[in-house]
Write a protein that holds these residues in place. Sequence first.
Motif, mmCIF file in Angstrom:
data_model
loop_
_atom_site.group_PDB
_atom_site.id
_atom_site.type_symbol
_atom_site.label_atom_id
_atom_site.label_comp_id
_atom_site.label_asym_id
_atom_site.label_seq_id
_atom_site.Cartn_x
_atom_site.Cartn_y
_atom_site.Cartn_z
ATOM 1 N N ARG A 1 -107.843 -110.999 -29.432
ATOM 2 C CA ARG A 1 -108.525 -111.064 -28.142
ATOM 3 C C ARG A 1 -109.409 -112.313 -28.032
ATOM 4 N NH1 ARG A 1 -108.595 -105.534 -29.402
ATOM 5 N NH2 ARG A 1 -107.484 -104.254 -27.875
ATOM 6 N N LYS B 1 -98.614 -108.364 -16.578
ATOM 7 C CA LYS B 1 -100.066 -108.207 -16.439
ATOM 8 C C LYS B 1 -100.344 -107.357 -15.223
ATOM 9 C CE LYS B 1 -104.433 -110.722 -16.048
ATOM 10 N NZ LYS B 1 -105.087 -112.045 -15.906
ATOM 11 N N ARG C 1 -108.050 -112.518 -19.109
ATOM 12 C CA ARG C 1 -108.541 -111.157 -19.298
ATOM 13 C C ARG C 1 -107.734 -110.186 -18.436
ATOM 14 N NH1 ARG C 1 -113.344 -110.971 -21.973
ATOM 15 N NH2 ARG C 1 -114.440 -112.979 -22.246
ATOM 16 N N LYS D 1 -105.243 -106.185 -18.443
ATOM 17 C CA LYS D 1 -104.356 -105.251 -19.139
ATOM 18 C C LYS D 1 -102.925 -105.790 -19.113
ATOM 19 C CE LYS D 1 -107.021 -101.090 -17.951
ATOM 20 N NZ LYS D 1 -106.962 -99.772 -17.258
ATOM 21 N N ARG E 1 -98.655 -101.741 -25.174
ATOM 22 C CA ARG E 1 -99.748 -101.999 -24.239
ATOM 23 C C ARG E 1 -100.939 -102.578 -24.993
ATOM 24 N NH1 ARG E 1 -99.102 -99.099 -19.336
ATOM 25 N NH2 ARG E 1 -97.348 -97.605 -19.397
ATOM 26 N N ARG F 1 -104.935 -104.989 -24.290
ATOM 27 C CA ARG F 1 -105.930 -105.545 -23.363
ATOM 28 C C ARG F 1 -106.523 -106.814 -23.984
ATOM 29 N NH1 ARG F 1 -109.655 -103.185 -19.582
ATOM 30 N NH2 ARG F 1 -108.876 -101.105 -20.148
#
Length: 409
Positions: free
Chosen positions: A338, A362, A383, A385, A406, A408
Amino acid sequence: MKRSLILVAALVLTSLQLMTAQPGSAAAGGDAVVVVKTLTIGTGNLQGMTTVMCPAGMRATGGGAAPAPPESLTVDLYRVFYSAPVDATGTASATDAGDLPRGWQVTVANYGSQPQGFKAFVICSANSDAVLASAQPGGTGTLSVAVPCPAGSRAIGGGVGKISDDLIPGNTVPGALYQTGPVDATLGFAETQNGDVAIGWRTVVESTSAYGDRFFAVCSARSDGVVRAVSYTLPMVDNAAGGAAVACPAGRRALSGGQGTDGAHDPQDRVALMGPFTSPADLNAVASGRVARGWSAYGQTSSAQVRTNRVFAICASDTVIAPKTPPGTKITSAKVRRAKHQARFTFRGLGATTRFQCKLVKGNRAAAFKACASGKTYKHLGRGKYKFYVRAIGPGGTDRTPATYRFRI
């Protein structure tokens, strides 16, 4: 009355659309199975007709009929008058050159002292490329007709049928079926030997104008079917019968069969019965869905001479084209960094796989699959999901349920 013998070679190259072999494809007909239909014929020299159709999507390669169980196989009690392929209409009148064989029509007779049950047979294949060649020479008397298949294909079945759909009255005797079977380039039954590739199908009949005769060869460009034959001798007596069975080699199955005479035509030749079985006990056991491992045929004796007949089978390899199944897909690792706005995925195919396609979605935005490889890395991710999709593609097609992950950022 003097009998005329006519040999007709019916070349039908222009009317047939033959399939060519696909690289790596299995022998056509290697999945062939028998389909059975029963009928009962009463006493008093009666005859009857029936048509046996293949299941949807399958093509007919051969057929026949036999009493089951027979009253006797050594007394002259039975006849096969017509035995021929039919197209999807199931009718003789509509079936001709270039059609796909979808069933088999037979006309048989019972001369026995009691009502007789018969089994009518058709041999059906889902992967066959079978297509019909035909001839209709016209005329009456003794006709000997050899229907050749086009160059590059071979005969895997054949026979003779009516040209109309008129029902033959039960106590009427149509023209006789003397001989029917595969022939090599010589067009002779005696010359056609074990291992030969049949280039056509020859049938000898006593033709009548009442119902007519259409002669057929069932032709295949992809089959590896070859001839198997065995001879048997009938004594010089009246009103008797005899026969024999020919077995296919191990690993091969019968697509069709027939019977011919080694010597000159004898007007007392008759096909009494024929079908995909190798013994009387085997005949009683034949049922729909069975694999035919050989062919039997019986004929009538002659009061004029000792006669040698040949029983033929067309035997093809037990090979089928395996159903093609798409591969599955498994994500083997997912590393999401991230802080660096990166994600890396490794994956593999489950089953035969030649390539992969991936996409990264996205939120609810649309995205298309694109070619990718294991170790796929995404950088500079904003940024939000995300959902990663990957699907394997192989000879069996594309995975219909892609693997997903999935994350984030």
